[in-house]
Design a protein around this motif. Sequence first.
Motif, PDB file in Angstrom:
ATOM      1  N   ILE A   1       3.273  14.661   4.676  1.00 48.17           N
ATOM      2  CA  ILE A   1       3.064  13.374   5.544  1.00 48.17           C
ATOM      3  C   ILE A   1       3.286  12.282   4.293  1.00 48.17           C
ATOM      4  O   ILE A   1       2.431  12.233   3.479  1.00 48.17           O
ATOM      5  CB  ILE A   1       2.053  13.333   6.425  1.00 48.17           C
ATOM      6  N   SER A   2       3.967  11.358   4.488  1.00 50.48           N
ATOM      7  CA  SER A   2       3.868  10.303   3.579  1.00 50.48           C
ATOM      8  C   SER A   2       3.846   9.114   4.868  1.00 50.48           C
ATOM      9  O   SER A   2       3.752   8.966   5.962  1.00 50.48           O
ATOM     10  CB  SER A   2       5.439   9.706   3.009  1.00 50.48           C
ATOM     11  N   GLY A   3       3.168   7.940   4.139  1.00 47.44           N
ATOM     12  CA  GLY A   3       2.551   6.610   4.966  1.00 47.44           C
ATOM     13  C   GLY A   3       2.715   5.528   4.233  1.00 47.44           C
ATOM     14  O   GLY A   3       2.727   5.513   3.010  1.00 47.44           O
ATOM     15  N   ILE A   4       3.509   4.379   4.936  1.00 48.97           N
ATOM     16  CA  ILE A   4       3.323   3.059   4.261  1.00 48.97           C
ATOM     17  C   ILE A   4       2.710   2.264   5.333  1.00 48.97           C
ATOM     18  O   ILE A   4       2.526   2.336   6.576  1.00 48.97           O
ATOM     19  CB  ILE A   4       4.649   2.515   3.785  1.00 48.97           C
ATOM     20  N   ASP A   5       2.049   1.044   4.531  1.00 50.69           N
ATOM     21  CA  ASP A   5       1.306   0.004   5.321  1.00 50.69           C
ATOM     22  C   ASP A   5       1.592  -1.325   4.314  1.00 50.69           C
ATOM     23  O   ASP A   5       1.483  -1.149   3.200  1.00 50.69           O
ATOM     24  CB  ASP A   5      -0.041   0.326   5.318  1.00 50.69           C
ATOM     25  N   TYR A   6       1.763  -2.263   5.344  1.00 50.73           N
ATOM     26  CA  TYR A   6       1.930  -3.530   4.650  1.00 50.73           C
ATOM     27  C   TYR A   6       0.786  -4.220   3.910  1.00 50.73           C
ATOM     28  O   TYR A   6       0.572  -5.139   3.393  1.00 50.73           O
ATOM     29  CB  TYR A   6       2.441  -4.321   5.556  1.00 50.73           C
ATOM     30  N   SER A   7      -0.384  -3.759   4.355  1.00 51.72           N
ATOM     31  CA  SER A   7      -1.832  -4.322   3.957  1.00 51.72           C
ATOM     32  C   SER A   7      -2.430  -3.571   2.699  1.00 51.72           C
ATOM     33  O   SER A   7      -2.495  -2.441   3.040  1.00 51.72           O
ATOM     34  CB  SER A   7      -2.696  -4.349   5.389  1.00 51.72           C
ATOM     35  N   GLU A   8      -2.648  -4.231   1.826  1.00 48.50           N
ATOM     36  CA  GLU A   8      -3.187  -3.425   0.814  1.00 48.50           C
ATOM     37  C   GLU A   8      -4.635  -2.863   1.053  1.00 48.50           C
ATOM     38  O   GLU A   8      -4.958  -1.816   0.544  1.00 48.50           O
ATOM     39  CB  GLU A   8      -3.508  -4.490  -0.490  1.00 48.50           C
ATOM     40  N   GLU A   9      -5.474  -3.790   1.871  1.00 46.15           N
ATOM     41  CA  GLU A   9      -6.689  -3.348   2.415  1.00 46.15           C
ATOM     42  C   GLU A   9      -6.622  -2.086   3.206  1.00 46.15           C
ATOM     43  O   GLU A   9      -7.459  -1.232   2.984  1.00 46.15           O
ATOM     44  CB  GLU A   9      -7.318  -4.329   2.929  1.00 46.15           C
ATOM     45  N   MET A  10      -5.761  -1.872   4.007  1.00 46.92           N
ATOM     46  CA  MET A  10      -5.566  -0.741   4.872  1.00 46.92           C
ATOM     47  C   MET A  10      -5.119   0.552   4.001  1.00 46.92           C
ATOM     48  O   MET A  10      -5.576   1.639   4.195  1.00 46.92           O
ATOM     49  CB  MET A  10      -4.165  -0.831   5.931  1.00 46.92           C
ATOM     50  N   VAL A  11      -4.248   0.342   2.917  1.00 46.75           N
ATOM     51  CA  VAL A  11      -4.081   1.553   2.161  1.00 46.75           C
ATOM     52  C   VAL A  11      -5.326   2.029   1.506  1.00 46.75           C
ATOM     53  O   VAL A  11      -5.255   3.135   1.356  1.00 46.75           O
ATOM     54  CB  VAL A  11      -2.972   1.082   1.197  1.00 46.75           C
TER      55      VAL A  11
ATOM     56  N   LEU B   1       0.380   8.243   0.348  1.00 43.85           N
ATOM     57  CA  LEU B   1      -0.058   6.829   1.017  1.00 43.85           C
ATOM     58  C   LEU B   1       0.538   5.667  -0.088  1.00 43.85           C
ATOM     59  O   LEU B   1       0.079   5.723  -1.209  1.00 43.85           O
ATOM     60  CB  LEU B   1      -1.359   6.620   1.567  1.00 43.85           C
ATOM     61  N   ARG B   2       1.347   4.888   0.581  1.00 45.89           N
ATOM     62  CA  ARG B   2       1.779   3.638  -0.329  1.00 45.89           C
ATOM     63  C   ARG B   2       1.796   2.391   0.521  1.00 45.89           C
ATOM     64  O   ARG B   2       1.789   2.326   1.691  1.00 45.89           O
ATOM     65  CB  ARG B   2       3.284   3.912  -0.649  1.00 45.89           C
ATOM     66  N   LYS B   3       1.616   1.431  -0.358  1.00 41.17           N
ATOM     67  CA  LYS B   3       2.048  -0.105  -0.033  1.00 41.17           C
ATOM     68  C   LYS B   3       3.359  -0.312   0.097  1.00 41.17           C
ATOM     69  O   LYS B   3       3.852  -0.210  -1.005  1.00 41.17           O
ATOM     70  CB  LYS B   3       1.014  -1.047  -0.738  1.00 41.17           C
ATOM     71  N   ALA B   4       3.992  -0.478   1.011  1.00 41.08           N
ATOM     72  CA  ALA B   4       5.142  -0.939   0.998  1.00 41.08           C
ATOM     73  C   ALA B   4       5.768  -1.661   2.415  1.00 41.08           C
ATOM     74  O   ALA B   4       4.893  -1.644   3.539  1.00 41.08           O
ATOM     75  CB  ALA B   4       6.330   0.417   0.901  1.00 41.08           C
ATOM     76  N   GLU B   5       6.831  -2.012   2.527  1.00 41.39           N
ATOM     77  CA  GLU B   5       7.301  -2.835   3.781  1.00 41.39           C
ATOM     78  C   GLU B   5       8.470  -1.741   4.412  1.00 41.39           C
ATOM     79  O   GLU B   5       9.175  -1.319   3.809  1.00 41.39           O
ATOM     80  CB  GLU B   5       7.678  -4.070   3.643  1.00 41.39           C
ATOM     81  N   SER B   6       8.759  -1.763   5.754  1.00 44.09           N
ATOM     82  CA  SER B   6       9.546  -1.069   6.433  1.00 44.09           C
ATOM     83  C   SER B   6      11.032  -1.370   6.415  1.00 44.09           C
ATOM     84  O   SER B   6      12.022  -0.622   6.645  1.00 44.09           O
ATOM     85  CB  SER B   6       9.185  -0.879   7.816  1.00 44.09           C
ATOM     86  N   ASP B   7      11.048  -2.707   6.028  1.00 44.35           N
ATOM     87  CA  ASP B   7      12.503  -3.097   5.783  1.00 44.35           C
ATOM     88  C   ASP B   7      13.066  -2.958   4.260  1.00 44.35           C
ATOM     89  O   ASP B   7      14.194  -3.151   3.861  1.00 44.35           O
ATOM     90  CB  ASP B   7      12.730  -4.564   6.199  1.00 44.35           C
ATOM     91  N   SER B   8      12.308  -2.159   3.494  1.00 40.41           N
ATOM     92  CA  SER B   8      12.669  -1.857   2.128  1.00 40.41           C
ATOM     93  C   SER B   8      11.720  -0.587   1.764  1.00 40.41           C
ATOM     94  O   SER B   8      10.848  -0.650   0.768  1.00 40.41           O
ATOM     95  CB  SER B   8      12.403  -2.870   1.217  1.00 40.41           C
TER      96      SER B   8
END
Length: 232
Positions: free
Chosen positions: A87-97, A115-122
């Motif tokens: 499982i990989s995961g991305i989230d827009y929020s640094e705090e949530m990561v 788990l990474r900080k990233a945005e789903s349009d990139s």
Amino acid sequence: MNINLLKQIPVILRSQPDPRFIAQQLRKPSGDFAKEVGQKMDIVNKPLFDLTLEVLNPNENDRILEIGFGTGKFLEKMFSIEENIDISGIDYSEEMVKLAKQNNPDLLSSDKLDLRKAESDSLPFDDSSFDKVFCNMVIYFWDHPKEHLAEIYRILKPGGAFYTGMREYESMLTFPFVEHGFNLFRVEQWENILVKNGFSLLESRRQQDAPLEIDDMKIQLISCCIAAGKDK
């Protein structure tokens, strides 16, 4: 500003929540409120996560991406269904990561979870990398869905599937904060958007969630999961 007043601001905001502020925090939890916002999202979204997981149905050797994992509280549940997945995961929020990593140390150390900080349009992944991609309550913050869906389509393997967890349009109107920056969709509207962006509809499932009480609000929501495939 008086230091005592500064200390009281979080209490004031909790007792008199501003819908615009709540909407901003739900879009991107940040600052002192991030953990509390994440925990409340867990309560509201648990029935939806369970429904999405049921439809997604992890299979052995699946490589799965979650977009917008929040606190990461439910990630371990996926491994309880099938151990041999990545499982990989991305989230827009640094705090949530940061919080999700704190909540899943064993999975991270086993290299089964990334788990990474990233945005789903990139998305920071290669083409045709994943068997399944899913998100819950995330599409409401996509101002241009086409860009996000193009990225999801790109990283899905041929024959892979994208699972959208959302609430019925009328359910979302229960919340006053949706007037501030939320892009609401009816299920049929979202299905049409998926088809227009190259996906084939596989399954749509609805359920009426058990009643919830949060912040003195009593709510009963209808959860939906739409599965859409990338052609082989």
